[in-house]
Design a protein around this motif. Structure first.
Motif, PDB file in Angstrom:
ATOM      1  N   CYS A 140       0.803  -1.229   0.000  1.00  0.00           N
ATOM      2  CA  CYS A 140       0.000   0.000   0.000  1.00  0.00           C
ATOM      3  C   CYS A 140       0.837   1.280   0.000  1.00  0.00           C
ATOM      4  O   CYS A 140       0.603   2.171  -0.808  1.00  0.00           O
ATOM      5  N   HIS A 141       1.794   1.365   0.899  1.00  0.00           N
ATOM      6  CA  HIS A 141       2.573   2.603   1.009  1.00  0.00           C
ATOM      7  C   HIS A 141       4.069   2.352   1.160  1.00  0.00           C
ATOM      8  O   HIS A 141       4.821   3.260   1.492  1.00  0.00           O
ATOM      9  N   GLY A 142       4.495   1.095   0.966  1.00  0.00           N
ATOM     10  CA  GLY A 142       5.926   0.797   0.953  1.00  0.00           C
ATOM     11  C   GLY A 142       6.560   0.476   2.296  1.00  0.00           C
ATOM     12  O   GLY A 142       7.785   0.394   2.382  1.00  0.00           O
ATOM     13  N   SER A 143       5.776   0.290   3.346  1.00  0.00           N
ATOM     14  CA  SER A 143       6.372  -0.072   4.637  1.00  0.00           C
ATOM     15  C   SER A 143       7.025  -1.443   4.521  1.00  0.00           C
ATOM     16  O   SER A 143       6.532  -2.328   3.812  1.00  0.00           O
ATOM     17  N   ARG A 144       8.160  -1.599   5.232  1.00  0.00           N
ATOM     18  CA  ARG A 144       8.851  -2.887   5.271  1.00  0.00           C
ATOM     19  C   ARG A 144       9.204  -3.188   6.725  1.00  0.00           C
ATOM     20  O   ARG A 144       9.592  -2.302   7.483  1.00  0.00           O
ATOM     21  N   PHE A 145       9.086  -4.471   7.081  1.00  0.00           N
ATOM     22  CA  PHE A 145       9.322  -4.927   8.449  1.00  0.00           C
ATOM     23  C   PHE A 145      10.351  -6.049   8.433  1.00  0.00           C
ATOM     24  O   PHE A 145      10.325  -6.914   7.554  1.00  0.00           O
ATOM     25  N   ARG A 146      11.241  -6.078   9.431  1.00  0.00           N
ATOM     26  CA  ARG A 146      12.289  -7.098   9.504  1.00  0.00           C
ATOM     27  C   ARG A 146      11.707  -8.470   9.843  1.00  0.00           C
ATOM     28  O   ARG A 146      10.873  -8.579  10.735  1.00  0.00           O
ATOM     29  N   ILE A 147      12.218  -9.510   9.158  1.00  0.00           N
ATOM     30  CA  ILE A 147      11.728 -10.871   9.404  1.00  0.00           C
ATOM     31  C   ILE A 147      12.183 -11.407  10.754  1.00  0.00           C
ATOM     32  O   ILE A 147      11.619 -12.374  11.250  1.00  0.00           O
ATOM     33  N   THR A 148      13.173 -10.788  11.361  1.00  0.00           N
ATOM     34  CA  THR A 148      13.713 -11.282  12.629  1.00  0.00           C
ATOM     35  C   THR A 148      12.843 -10.924  13.826  1.00  0.00           C
ATOM     36  O   THR A 148      12.717 -11.714  14.763  1.00  0.00           O
TER      37      THR A 148
END
Length: 132
Positions: free
Chosen positions: A96-104
């Motif tokens: 939607c707006h490009g947020s990214r979250f760490r898989i760890t």
């Protein structure tokens, strides 16, 4: 003469109706993770090392940051509640707006989201990833 509804009586009546509706339904708790505890989410073979798998129906992302280490997070972006769309290059990505979250740990790697993805409780039994 019919009494007029005031803002207060409308709010009180609406609140009572909402409380009654919330108490109805199967299991009394609605659609909660507790109602699906122990249910298999996915196979460990379906979760790539250094990546993850998005389970759209369950709204959960299961990741494997390192071999044999499994984590799970809500698949709902904390920015505006969009469903994340892919896991790539060590991040869980929202379209939607490009947020990214760490898989760890689900922490924000790139905004506009400012809050991490909530962690989901899981257990790994053999080659099965289950809700805890």
């Amino acid at each position: 003469m019919t009494p007029r509804a005031t803002r207060r009586t409308v709010l009180l009546t609406s609140g009572a109706a909402a409380a009654l509706a919330a108490g109805c339904g199967s299991g009394g708790g609605g659609d909660t993770a507790a109602g699906t505890a122990g249910r298999e989410l996915t196979s460990t073979a379906d979760v790539p090392v250094g990546g993850g798998t998005i389970l759209k129906e369950e709204k959960v992302v299961v990741t494997q940051p390192e071999e044999g280490e499994f984590k799970a997070f809500s698949a709902i972006c904390t920015h505006q509640n969009c469903l994340v769309s892919e896991v790539t290059d060590g991040t869980i990505d929202c379209p939607c707006h490009g947020s990214r979250f760490r898989i760890t740990d689900g922490s924000v790697a790139h905004g506009p989201a400012t809050r991490p993805l909530p962690e989901e409780r899981i257990t790994v039994e053999g080659n099965s990833v289950r809700r805890a």
